[in-house]
Design an enzyme around this catalytic site. Structure first.
Site, PDB file in Angstrom:
ATOM      1  N   ASP A  23       0.823  -1.196   0.000  1.00  0.00           N
ATOM      2  CA  ASP A  23       0.000   0.000   0.000  1.00  0.00           C
ATOM      3  C   ASP A  23       0.862   1.253   0.000  1.00  0.00           C
ATOM      4  O   ASP A  23       1.511   1.566   1.002  1.00  0.00           O
ATOM      5  CB  ASP A  23      -0.891  -0.034   1.244  1.00  0.00           C
ATOM      6  CG  ASP A  23      -1.788   1.177   1.368  1.00  0.00           C
ATOM      7  OD1 ASP A  23      -1.993   1.876   0.358  1.00  0.00           O
ATOM      8  OD2 ASP A  23      -2.289   1.421   2.485  1.00  0.00           O
ATOM      9  N   SER A  72       0.094   4.157   2.800  1.00  0.00           N
ATOM     10  CA  SER A  72       0.412   4.054   4.223  1.00  0.00           C
ATOM     11  C   SER A  72       1.883   3.678   4.356  1.00  0.00           C
ATOM     12  O   SER A  72       2.562   3.452   3.352  1.00  0.00           O
ATOM     13  CB  SER A  72      -0.489   3.023   4.917  1.00  0.00           C
ATOM     14  OG  SER A  72      -0.237   1.708   4.422  1.00  0.00           O
ATOM     15  N   ASN A  93       3.322   1.641   7.338  1.00  0.00           N
ATOM     16  CA  ASN A  93       3.677   0.640   8.353  1.00  0.00           C
ATOM     17  C   ASN A  93       3.428  -0.779   7.864  1.00  0.00           C
ATOM     18  O   ASN A  93       2.566  -1.014   7.019  1.00  0.00           O
ATOM     19  CB  ASN A  93       2.855   0.850   9.627  1.00  0.00           C
ATOM     20  CG  ASN A  93       3.343   2.022  10.441  1.00  0.00           C
ATOM     21  OD1 ASN A  93       2.899   3.137  10.249  1.00  0.00           O
ATOM     22  ND2 ASN A  93       4.274   1.777  11.345  1.00  0.00           N
ATOM     23  N   TRP A 131       2.174  -4.391   9.331  1.00  0.00           N
ATOM     24  CA  TRP A 131       1.588  -5.091  10.469  1.00  0.00           C
ATOM     25  C   TRP A 131       0.927  -6.386  10.012  1.00  0.00           C
ATOM     26  O   TRP A 131       0.471  -6.500   8.881  1.00  0.00           O
ATOM     27  CB  TRP A 131       0.585  -4.210  11.233  1.00  0.00           C
ATOM     28  CG  TRP A 131      -0.631  -3.777  10.510  1.00  0.00           C
ATOM     29  CD1 TRP A 131      -0.848  -2.574   9.898  1.00  0.00           C
ATOM     30  CD2 TRP A 131      -1.848  -4.531  10.316  1.00  0.00           C
ATOM     31  NE1 TRP A 131      -2.102  -2.532   9.338  1.00  0.00           N
ATOM     32  CE2 TRP A 131      -2.742  -3.716   9.584  1.00  0.00           C
ATOM     33  CE3 TRP A 131      -2.254  -5.803  10.705  1.00  0.00           C
ATOM     34  CZ2 TRP A 131      -4.016  -4.137   9.218  1.00  0.00           C
ATOM     35  CZ3 TRP A 131      -3.531  -6.239  10.340  1.00  0.00           C
ATOM     36  CH2 TRP A 131      -4.394  -5.405   9.607  1.00  0.00           C
ATOM     37  N   TYR A 137      -9.706   2.461  11.973  1.00  0.00           N
ATOM     38  CA  TYR A 137     -10.214   2.395  10.606  1.00  0.00           C
ATOM     39  C   TYR A 137     -11.735   2.392  10.671  1.00  0.00           C
ATOM     40  O   TYR A 137     -12.319   2.387  11.763  1.00  0.00           O
ATOM     41  CB  TYR A 137      -9.694   1.164   9.862  1.00  0.00           C
ATOM     42  CG  TYR A 137     -10.064  -0.155  10.490  1.00  0.00           C
ATOM     43  CD1 TYR A 137     -11.195  -0.845  10.084  1.00  0.00           C
ATOM     44  CD2 TYR A 137      -9.258  -0.725  11.485  1.00  0.00           C
ATOM     45  CE1 TYR A 137     -11.534  -2.047  10.659  1.00  0.00           C
ATOM     46  CE2 TYR A 137      -9.598  -1.931  12.062  1.00  0.00           C
ATOM     47  CZ  TYR A 137     -10.742  -2.586  11.650  1.00  0.00           C
ATOM     48  OH  TYR A 137     -11.072  -3.781  12.229  1.00  0.00           O
ATOM     49  N   ASP A 197      -2.030   5.842  -5.166  1.00  0.00           N
ATOM     50  CA  ASP A 197      -2.317   4.970  -4.023  1.00  0.00           C
ATOM     51  C   ASP A 197      -2.671   3.563  -4.507  1.00  0.00           C
ATOM     52  O   ASP A 197      -3.778   3.309  -4.974  1.00  0.00           O
ATOM     53  CB  ASP A 197      -3.478   5.562  -3.221  1.00  0.00           C
ATOM     54  CG  ASP A 197      -3.782   4.783  -1.955  1.00  0.00           C
ATOM     55  OD1 ASP A 197      -3.171   3.719  -1.740  1.00  0.00           O
ATOM     56  OD2 ASP A 197      -4.630   5.241  -1.176  1.00  0.00           O
ATOM     57  N   THR A 241      -5.862   1.646  -3.072  1.00  0.00           N
ATOM     58  CA  THR A 241      -7.194   2.176  -3.362  1.00  0.00           C
ATOM     59  C   THR A 241      -7.620   1.742  -4.755  1.00  0.00           C
ATOM     60  O   THR A 241      -6.811   1.730  -5.670  1.00  0.00           O
ATOM     61  CB  THR A 241      -7.186   3.719  -3.273  1.00  0.00           C
ATOM     62  OG1 THR A 241      -6.815   4.092  -1.951  1.00  0.00           O
ATOM     63  CG2 THR A 241      -8.542   4.303  -3.586  1.00  0.00           C
TER      64      THR A 241
END
Length: 403
Positions: free
Chosen positions: A91, A94, A96, A98, A134, A275, A278
């Site tokens: 992505d 963003s 990070n 996880w 979110y 992005d 998206t």
């Protein structure tokens, strides 16, 4: 001697084709993908929240995340020693990484692969907490460190999030286990160094560049394209690359020259963000309202269909070059009515998802803080290169056999 020189020449050519500096990650699209009006509305809400980055009540940065009919592209990474394999969404909106923790008992965690720190000999405790909000829920947990590897690269010690609590059902049926963010460091929760910057810092990729080919033709194809770490592949695009400078080095944001719908100028000098997390195109409210007026979109988001190819082309002019999105790519037909894969946003910038990125090979140049766009080469692929390799190898064997 002639035979030797011939063989050496062919081997040099093969070596050039097999560029070891490029590390390829096959991307997949979920077989559950289906774009509907309901999915478009849900994703619109998601993206609005995703780009409204604030701080949560306990002071931690938050990034809005959710899952909408599994529209995302995803691929595999490995965490720990021995490696535990996870499917993650790559992505660029963003920053990070996880994955679900073995300590998580939420339904969405239980249905996905879990990270077991006690099964990794290279795990290192970090312990700082994070809380990511979110739409309709949150994910929360703590930071850990372990070796993360991808595309055959040696593992790099990476700080990532172990999710221990997930509320809501957004990730319940997602095809991926976690998120791997590829935006810039200032966007990262807890100011963690993003994975790609970490790879380059440790000299595991030769160039601070990654690139995406996103295939958007068909909804059930397992091959969704590829992510290349460390550079780009000219076989995957045609024509010249057009570069544009990043204007806000948190997101992959840049400034367009103009945006037109057919002959109607929608904006001049609007900002836009590339992005990969998206699916849609999102426009600032005033610009979306102008577009909706062209199509006479009703309050439910529908308009009367006619032959889709008769509608105007959406044209993004970037660094003096036109990048066109045909109506077949931004219009969805549902019976006698159509809806747009262009929706309004509360932001003052455009968000370009795979409706745009699926048409254009995109280079994310971290070192020079710029984006490069070129037309996708529909015939170019790594498979195509392997075909060339096979043909050349057969030719070598034939020459040796004949002589």
């Amino acid at each position: 001697m002639a035979h030797f020189q011939f063989l050496v020449g062919i081997l040099i050519l093969l070596s050039a084709l097999a560029d070891g500096s490029l590390h390829r990650i096959p991307l997949h699209r979920s077989p559950n993908f289906k774009r509907t009006r309901e999915a478009i509305v849900a994703e619109q809400l998601y993206v609005d929240h995703k780009y409204n980055l604030n701080t949560t009540a306990n002071g931690f940065p938050m990034e809005q995340l959710s899952n909408f009919n599994n529209f995302q592209y995803y691929g595999n990474i490995s965490i720990g020693t021995p490696g535990q394999v996870f499917s993650v969404q790559f992505d660029t909106g963003s920053a990070n990484l996880w994955v679900p923790s073995a300590q998580c008992s939420s339904p969405a965690c239980v249905q996905h692969k879990l990270y077991y720190s006690n099964m990794s000999s290279t795990f290192q405790s970090n312990g700082s907490v994070f809380d990511i909000t979110y739409l309709e829920g949150t994910v929360a947990g703590f930071m850990s460190q372990d070796l993360v590897s991808v595309a055959g690269l040696r593992g790099v010690l990476q700080t990532f999030g172990e999710v221990t609590t997930e509320t809501g059902t957004n990730f319940l049926n997602s095809s991926f286990d976690g998120i791997l963010g590829m935006a810039f460091p200032p966007l990262a929760v807890n100011l963690v160094t993003p994975f790609f910057q970490n790879l380059y810092h440790h000299k595991l990729v030769q160039q601070p560049v990654f690139s995406f080919l996103l295939r958007n033709n068909g909804t059930t194809a397992s091959y969704g394209g590829e992510l290349i770490l460390g550079g780009s592949d000219p076989a995957l695009y045609r024509g010249q690359l057009t570069y544009v400078t990043v204007s806000n080095p948190e997101y992959w944001q840049f400034v367009t020259d103009s945006i037109q719908m057919g002959n109607t100028v929608i904006s001049r000098g609007s900002a836009a963000i590339a992005d990969t997390g998206t699916s849609l195109l999102l426009a600032p409210l005033a610009q979306y309202t102008q577009i909706a007026g062209i199509f006479k979109v009703n309050s439910l988001g529908y308009f009367r269909c006619r032959k889709i190819s008769s509608w105007p082309t959406l044209n993004f002019r970037i660094s003096g070059v036109s990048f066109k999105v045909p109506p077949q790519n931004y219009i969805l037909q549902e019976g006698a009515y159509c809806t747009l894969a262009i929706v309004s946003s509360n932001q003052e910038f455009w968000i370009l998802g795979d409706v745009f990125l699926g048409l254009y090979y995109t280079i994310f140049d971290v070192g020079n803080q710029r984006l490069g766009f070129a037309n996708v080469n529909s015939t170019g692929s790594t498979l195509g290169q392997m075909g060339v390799f096979t043909m050349l190898l057969s030719f070598i064997l034939l020459k040796l056999w004949v002589h």
